[in-house]
Design a protein around this motif. Structure first.
Motif, PDB file in Angstrom:
ATOM      1  N   PHE A  27      -6.070   0.699   1.888  1.00 42.54           N
ATOM      2  CA  PHE A  27      -6.807   0.981   3.112  1.00 42.54           C
ATOM      3  C   PHE A  27      -5.931   0.783   4.341  1.00 42.54           C
ATOM      4  O   PHE A  27      -5.061  -0.077   4.357  1.00 42.54           O
ATOM      5  N   LEU A  28      -6.209   1.591   5.367  1.00 41.74           N
ATOM      6  CA  LEU A  28      -5.532   1.480   6.659  1.00 41.74           C
ATOM      7  C   LEU A  28      -6.576   1.633   7.752  1.00 41.74           C
ATOM      8  O   LEU A  28      -7.695   2.075   7.492  1.00 41.74           O
ATOM      9  N   ASN A  29      -6.186   1.320   8.986  1.00 43.34           N
ATOM     10  CA  ASN A  29      -7.078   1.619  10.103  1.00 43.34           C
ATOM     11  C   ASN A  29      -6.423   2.662  10.997  1.00 43.34           C
ATOM     12  O   ASN A  29      -5.243   2.974  10.861  1.00 43.34           O
ATOM     13  N   SER A  89      -0.135   7.346   2.506  1.00 50.83           N
ATOM     14  CA  SER A  89       1.281   7.008   2.464  1.00 50.83           C
ATOM     15  C   SER A  89       1.420   5.520   2.157  1.00 50.83           C
ATOM     16  O   SER A  89       0.626   4.709   2.632  1.00 50.83           O
ATOM     17  N   LEU A  90       2.441   5.181   1.379  1.00 48.07           N
ATOM     18  CA  LEU A  90       2.729   3.769   1.110  1.00 48.07           C
ATOM     19  C   LEU A  90       3.530   3.125   2.241  1.00 48.07           C
ATOM     20  O   LEU A  90       3.629   1.907   2.325  1.00 48.07           O
ATOM     21  N   ILE A  91       4.084   3.941   3.141  1.00 43.12           N
ATOM     22  CA  ILE A  91       5.022   3.461   4.162  1.00 43.12           C
ATOM     23  C   ILE A  91       4.436   2.385   5.083  1.00 43.12           C
ATOM     24  O   ILE A  91       5.086   1.373   5.319  1.00 43.12           O
ATOM     25  N   PRO A  92       3.223   2.535   5.629  1.00 40.49           N
ATOM     26  CA  PRO A  92       2.705   1.472   6.507  1.00 40.49           C
ATOM     27  C   PRO A  92       2.609   0.107   5.820  1.00 40.49           C
ATOM     28  O   PRO A  92       2.953  -0.922   6.408  1.00 40.49           O
ATOM     29  N   GLY A  93       2.179   0.088   4.581  1.00 43.04           N
ATOM     30  CA  GLY A  93       2.101  -1.180   3.844  1.00 43.04           C
ATOM     31  C   GLY A  93       3.482  -1.769   3.591  1.00 43.04           C
ATOM     32  O   GLY A  93       3.695  -2.982   3.716  1.00 43.04           O
ATOM     33  N   ILE A  94       4.431  -0.915   3.248  1.00 44.61           N
ATOM     34  CA  ILE A  94       5.809  -1.360   3.001  1.00 44.61           C
ATOM     35  C   ILE A  94       6.415  -1.924   4.284  1.00 44.61           C
ATOM     36  O   ILE A  94       7.099  -2.954   4.262  1.00 44.61           O
ATOM     37  N   GLN A  95       6.156  -1.281   5.412  1.00 49.34           N
ATOM     38  CA  GLN A  95       6.676  -1.780   6.700  1.00 49.34           C
ATOM     39  C   GLN A  95       6.121  -3.164   6.991  1.00 49.34           C
ATOM     40  O   GLN A  95       6.825  -4.042   7.452  1.00 49.34           O
TER      41      GLN A  95
END
Length: 174
Positions: A6-8, A39-45
């Protein structure tokens, strides 16, 4: 690592992505979990940010599902497996990109690195490349833009595992 799916909207916009392209959760369990990740990128960041407080260098990876809207009305979203690997160094070491390029070549012989036409907002404009197999883009190799990593440098390998496995089967010869 393992991150929530999940993201916001704030996080989505920070990464230069369009919230309309994300699946919105009708009844989110929290205000910061309103969209399914595409995308997995926000979590990885976020993982990089958290670990950089304690370590001068580290490596991490996530294999997870990206959830994408389908164009057809009434169709369920597509779940696409991705691999996201990171090499982080607090002191300016550009070797992470070469390490991850070697990893991509080991996982899939025949994969090529080609310059990317348009870097994303979160990608360093001079350190980004597409990963190509059988004339199809199967991933990205990039370094995070300095605005996304407070201290140090973080190289990232992002591979579409579903597409990679489909193409690799066609390329395998005995």
């Amino acid at each position: 690592v393992y991150n929530y799916s999940f993201l916001n909207e704030t996080v989505i916009q920070r990464f230069g992505l369009d919230p309309e392209e994300f699946v919105r959760v009708l009844n989110p369990i929290a205000s910061d979990q309103t969209h399914l990740r595409a995308s997995l990128i926000p979590g990885i960041q976020k993982n990089i940010e958290d670990n950089a407080r304690y370590f001068d260098e580290f490596r991490l990876f996530e294999i997870g599902v990206e959830i994408h809207k389908n164009e057809s009305i009434g169709e369920l979203p597509s779940e696409i497996f991705h691999l996201c690997a990171v090499v982080y160094h607090r002191e300016g070491d550009a070797g992470g990109l070469f390490d991850l390029k070697g990893l991509a070549e080991t996982l899939t012989p025949g994969i090529e690195t080609k310059p990317s036409a348009e870097p994303e907002v979160y990608e360093h404009p001079a350190r980004v490349a597409d990963l190509v197999l059988s004339d199809q883009v199967v991933g990205r190799l990039f370094e995070f833009h300095p605005g996304f990593v407070e201290r140090g440098r973080a190289a990232v390998l992002d591979l579409n595992l579903d597409l990679l496995m489909k193409l690799a089967r066609r390329e395998t010869r005995y």
